[in-house]
Design an enzyme around this catalytic site. Structure first.
Site, PDB file in Angstrom:
ATOM      1  CD  GLU A 132      -0.805  -0.238   3.798  1.00  0.00           C
ATOM      2  OE1 GLU A 132      -1.007  -1.454   3.950  1.00  0.00           O
ATOM      3  OE2 GLU A 132      -1.119   0.623   4.624  1.00  0.00           O
ATOM      4  CE  LYS A 134       7.190   5.314   5.410  1.00  0.00           C
ATOM      5  NZ  LYS A 134       7.248   6.719   5.702  1.00  0.00           N
ATOM      6  CG  ASP A 136       5.833  12.678   2.963  1.00  0.00           C
ATOM      7  OD1 ASP A 136       6.105  12.493   4.161  1.00  0.00           O
ATOM      8  OD2 ASP A 136       6.555  13.323   2.194  1.00  0.00           O
ATOM      9  CE1 TYR A 243      -0.384   3.736   9.278  1.00  0.00           C
ATOM     10  CE2 TYR A 243      -1.018   5.374   7.650  1.00  0.00           C
ATOM     11  CZ  TYR A 243      -0.282   5.009   8.756  1.00  0.00           C
ATOM     12  OH  TYR A 243       0.558   5.921   9.353  1.00  0.00           O
ATOM     13  CE  LYS A 331      10.889   6.642   2.963  1.00  0.00           C
ATOM     14  NZ  LYS A 331      11.817   6.971   3.966  1.00  0.00           N
ATOM     15  CB  CYS A 436      40.447  23.772  17.341  1.00  0.00           C
ATOM     16  SG  CYS A 436      38.775  24.157  17.879  1.00  0.00           S
ATOM     17  CB  CYS A 439      40.121  26.566  21.490  1.00  0.00           C
ATOM     18  SG  CYS A 439      40.704  24.921  21.096  1.00  0.00           S
ATOM     19  CB  CYS A 460      39.557  20.443  18.807  1.00  0.00           C
ATOM     20  SG  CYS A 460      40.011  21.502  20.167  1.00  0.00           S
ATOM     21  CB  CYS A 466      37.894  23.400  22.951  1.00  0.00           C
ATOM     22  SG  CYS A 466      37.084  23.805  21.393  1.00  0.00           S
TER      23      CYS A 466
HETATM   24  S1  IVH Z   1       2.229   1.078   9.059  1.00  0.00           S
HETATM   25  C1  IVH Z   1       4.312  -0.474  13.089  1.00  0.00           C
HETATM   26  N1  IVH Z   1       1.359   2.039   6.806  1.00  0.00           N
HETATM   27  O1  IVH Z   1       5.273   5.746   8.111  1.00  0.00           O
HETATM   28  C2  IVH Z   1       4.302   0.510  11.980  1.00  0.00           C
HETATM   29  N2  IVH Z   1       2.752   3.446   8.134  1.00  0.00           N
HETATM   30  O2  IVH Z   1       8.030   5.059   8.870  1.00  0.00           O
HETATM   31  C3  IVH Z   1       2.928   0.876  11.559  1.00  0.00           C
HETATM   32  N3  IVH Z   1       3.103   5.663   7.185  1.00  0.00           N
HETATM   33  O3  IVH Z   1       4.971   6.314  11.528  1.00  0.00           O
HETATM   34  C4  IVH Z   1       2.936   1.838  10.435  1.00  0.00           C
HETATM   35  N4  IVH Z   1       1.886   5.397   5.388  1.00  0.00           N
HETATM   36  O4  IVH Z   1       3.406   7.599   9.974  1.00  0.00           O
HETATM   37  C5  IVH Z   1       2.113   2.280   7.884  1.00  0.00           C
HETATM   38  N5  IVH Z   1       0.470   2.768   4.801  1.00  0.00           N
HETATM   39  C6  IVH Z   1       1.206   3.007   5.877  1.00  0.00           C
HETATM   40  C7  IVH Z   1       1.841   4.234   6.079  1.00  0.00           C
HETATM   41  C8  IVH Z   1       2.627   4.419   7.225  1.00  0.00           C
HETATM   42  C9  IVH Z   1       2.638   6.238   6.059  1.00  0.00           C
HETATM   43  C10 IVH Z   1       3.999   6.324   8.135  1.00  0.00           C
HETATM   44  C11 IVH Z   1       3.562   6.279   9.575  1.00  0.00           C
HETATM   45  C12 IVH Z   1       4.715   5.671  10.324  1.00  0.00           C
HETATM   46  C13 IVH Z   1       5.844   5.864   9.369  1.00  0.00           C
HETATM   47  C14 IVH Z   1       6.881   4.796   9.586  1.00  0.00           C
END
Ligand code: IVH
Length: 723
Positions: A132, A134, A136, A243, A331, A436, A439, A460, A466
């Site tokens: 799914e 991620k 932001d 989620y 990522k 440094c 100092c 240093c 310092c």
């Molecule tokens: S699952 C135990 N699902 O990413 C971890 N996190 O790097 C449960 N985030 O703090 C998180 N989209 O803020 C999960 N589909 C997604 C997400 C997600 C964004 C964020 C969330 C978390 C951070 C972790």
């Protein structure tokens, strides 16, 4: 306006206390009204100058009559927020973060690790994993009891977050009440975010009304959710994807997908791109598909999250430090931009390390303006990597160069390349200073005793003389994971450090704790400083007093001893238990071959570099003097070991041997440690119990010869099943 303004210079004689009280009430109401008009309705009622005049008047009156400060006073808010912030709520189940993957291959590794941990052989069938986007934004936990929303809490530090319930209630995607039939306690977690269209619209309004635009949708979402006035949040277009979950009195499904489907039925918005996959190939297809559509989604995402679908397997996989073993964030590649390297600045750290920093022509990379990048050390500037290998094709960096900046997620921006065609012919190679800059002491590269190679870092040698090291040590001392003193940030520490002790300065940690006393003795000096009214001074003193009682591990970490990070500080606190025992041992450990030194070296996880750094620190008379003064001001709490009283293996040393069939070695070790046991790799007289699977060899024989109790893997499960 005129009716609300009064002359700025007010003295106590001009005004009776009763008048002041009345005026402060008026000011609180007026300023609140103007704040609201400005933030909520985007329609300011007064000019900035008039508004500032009212704020200053309020501040002066509060300085004159500190006991009249109202709870709803504008001075209790910073930029629309209460300085004290939101109330804090601790999470019933910690809110953790995710491990990152960057390459396609990492996804196969992830699946491989999960399978090995679970001993889930490919022959046992497919392993379902969800994928799914991620999002932001920022995570939020929303708790319902008997179907009613009871509170909403930000992630905070993972254990405790901010109570933003009033604000969450203004977000349309978050149901205020759940339908009948849901479990009694439900805690839904997800991401608060802002769509691209809403972000652009909001920024246009902000700028049109003389405000500042947000740098990116994430900041806009965070800034909007963390408003003390929920009317402001209400006016901001926030959205929410559900989620995950925290405490649930009962599970509504036995898979990740099933839980998310339940959330959707209960009225939450869930991400439509979530898919269930059965192989790395499927996951990668989803990842690349989402990556392709990324620009058209209408909201920011920074990767794809994979999660093991079956909840029973999630439970077995558990967590390693702060991330689950059952999930990973894949990522998207980092974003890059060209800019100019204006100059190379040298900063001196708390242990004397000279760190070069690139001062860049500000440039936007991935929605954030970047103007600094770390250059690590002098070899890095020359184009030489940690192991002597060439980096950036061996190209060095010079002031004036055109460089490529890369920024990946929260990672610090880096210079990944330099365009030599654009280099000025006159540009000279950077000469790294040998003294440094703070100092003037020699700055040297030491030889690493373990590798025999020159250290990459130049340090240093000024030590205690310092000033740069001293001020960095103080910043470390007050930092979040050490003493965490509210209102005493890096800027304030720098300002206090500049002053003499009589002027209310702070040069060593103990000085922080004598500030209030010294302030009383020379009242005017501290308060006459810019930005330091009586109220802010009192608040700081209270925050300092709140830390006179401090956890032992925080104290040890706060001392800023080289190599003693948070983890080592905890190991030391656990091993010695109390400040008395710790410092007696450290003071005794400086004698070579002493029992105390051996004991220190024997602590599991404490290597010789750490032990030597500790001994050096405690052999320096000036450090002992500083410590004695500090300890006359504070009271360290003894280290409390987690309650594993019900565990039959708490405090015991265990050895797993032979081939385990129901769990992997990692799982066994993690479980045993969670139950308070120590897991060792070899059998000795200190071993309390050996868990032996088939094909156990010499360790089993040794255990038998030493008369140590030996149990089977099944016995181990029986022994620990109810815990
Ligand atoms: S699952 C135990 N699902 O990413 C971890 N996190 O790097 C449960 N985030 O703090 C998180 N989209 O803020 C999960 N589909 C997604 C997400 C997600 C964004 C964020 C969330 C978390 C951070 C972790």
């Amino acid at each position: 306006m005129a009716e609300s303004l009064r002359p700025n210079e007010i003295s106590q004689d001009d005004l009776s206390k009763a008048e002041a009280e009345q005026r402060l009430e008026q000011l609180a109401q007026l300023i609140q009204k103007y704040d609201e008009a400005y933030h909520t309705k985007d329609a300011p009622l007064v000019t900035d100058a008039d508004y500032d005049r009212l704020r200053r008047e309020n501040e002066r009156l509060e300085d004159l009559f500190p006991d009249l400060v109202r709870q709803d006073s504008p001075s209790q808010r910073v930029g629309g927020e209460l300085a004290e912030g939101f109330s804090k709520i601790s999470h019933a189940v910690p809110m953790l973060s995710l491990d990152n993957a960057f390459y396609d291959k990492d996804v196969e590794d992830f699946i491989g690790k999960v399978r090995r941990f679970l001993r889930y052989d490919p022959l046992m069938g497919a392993l379902a994993i969800t994928a799914e986007p991620k999002i932001d934004g920022l995570s939020l936990a929303v708790r319902y009891e008997k179907r009613k929303l009871v509170h909403a809490v930000t992630r905070g530090d993972g254990s405790t977050g901010e109570n933003v319930t009033a604000n969450a209630l203004t977000i349309a995607d978050i149901p205020k009440e759940l339908p009948e039939g849901v479990p009694e306690v439900v805690e839904v977690r997800g991401e608060v975010y802002m769509s691209h269209a809403d972000f652009t619209g909001l920024n246009e309004r902000m700028v049109a009304n003389g405000g500042k635009a947000f740098a990116n949708p994430r900041n806009a979402a965070a800034g909007s959710l963390r408003q003390l006035n929920s009317k402001i949040t209400e006016s901001r277009p926030l959205k929410f994807f559900a989620y995950a979950w925290g405490e649930m009195s009962e599970m509504s499904a036995d898979t990740q997908m099933g839980m998310v489907e339940a959330f959707a039925k209960w009225g939450f918005v869930v991400n439509p791109l979530m898919k269930r996959c059965e192989s790395a190939q499927d996951l990668l297809a989803v990842y690349h598909g989402i990556e392709e559509d990324r620009a058209d989604l209408g909201y920011d995402i920074d990767g794809v999250v994979y999660k093991v679908d079956r909840l029973d397997l999630q439970e077995r996989l558990g967590f390693v430090s702060r991330s689950p073993r059952w999930a990973i964030a894949h990522k998207f590649p980092a974003e890059r931009a060209f800019t100019t390297l204006n100059e190379i600045e040298i900063q001196v750290g708390r242990t004397g390390a000279l760190t070069p920093v690139a001062k860049l022509e500000p440039v936007t990379v991935g929605g954030v303006v970047v103007s600094n990048a770390t250059l690590h050390n002098e070899d890095y500037i020359k184009g030489i990597g940690q192991n002597g290998e060439p980096i950036r094709g061996g190209k060095d960096l010079r002031a004036g160069d055109t460089v490529i900046i890369q920024r990946a997620g929260d990672v610090i921006p880096q210079i990944v390349d330099v365009d030599l065609d654009k280099r000025d012919e006159e540009a000279c190679a950077f000469e790294f200073p040998k003294v440094c800059p703070a100092c003037g002491s020699h700055a040297v590269r030491e030889k690493n005793p373990a590798s025999g190679r020159m250290d990459a870092v130049r340090r240093c040698t000024g030590g205690l003389i310092c000033p740069a090291q001293a001020v960095e040590k103080l910043k470390h001392f007050v930092s979040r994971n050490a003493f965490d003193i509210d209102g005493l940030g890096e800027k304030q520490v720098e300002a206090f450090f500049e002053l003499s002790l009589e002027e209310g300065g702070v040069h060593t940690p103990a000085d922080i704790f004598t500030l209030r006393e010294r302030d009383k003795a020379s009242l005017v000096k501290l308060r006459s400083r810019e930005g330091w009214g009586a109220v802010s001074a009192r608040k700081l003193f209270d925050a300092i007093d709140a830390r006179r009682q401090i956890d032992l591990n925080r104290l040890i970490f706060g001392l800023g001893i080289r190599h003693v990070g948070e983890g080592n500080a905890k190991l030391l606190a656990r091993a010695y238990g109390s400040w008395g025992a710790f410092q007696t041992a450290m003071r005794a450990a400086h004698e070579e071959g002493s029992e105390a030194f051996k004991e220190l070296n024997d602590i599991d996880g404490i290597g010789s570099a750490v032990a030597i750094a500790l001994v050096e620190f405690f052999s320096e008379p000036h450090n002992l003097e500083v410590l004695d003064k500090l300890l006359s001001e504070i009271t360290p709490n003894d280290f409390i070991v987690a309650d594993t009283s019900g565990s039959p293996v708490a405090g015991k040393t265990l050895v797993f041997t032979g081939s385990l069939e129901r769990m992997s070695r990692d799982e066994a070790k993690a479980r045993a440690e969670a139950l308070g046991a120590k897991v060792s790799g070899s059998v000795s007289k200190k071993t309390d119990m050996v868990i032996a699977g088939p094909k156990a060899g010499s360790k089993l024989t040794k255990a038998q010869s030493l008369g140590i109790s030996v149990i089977s893997e099944d016995d181990w499960f029986d022994l620990t099943k109810d815990l």
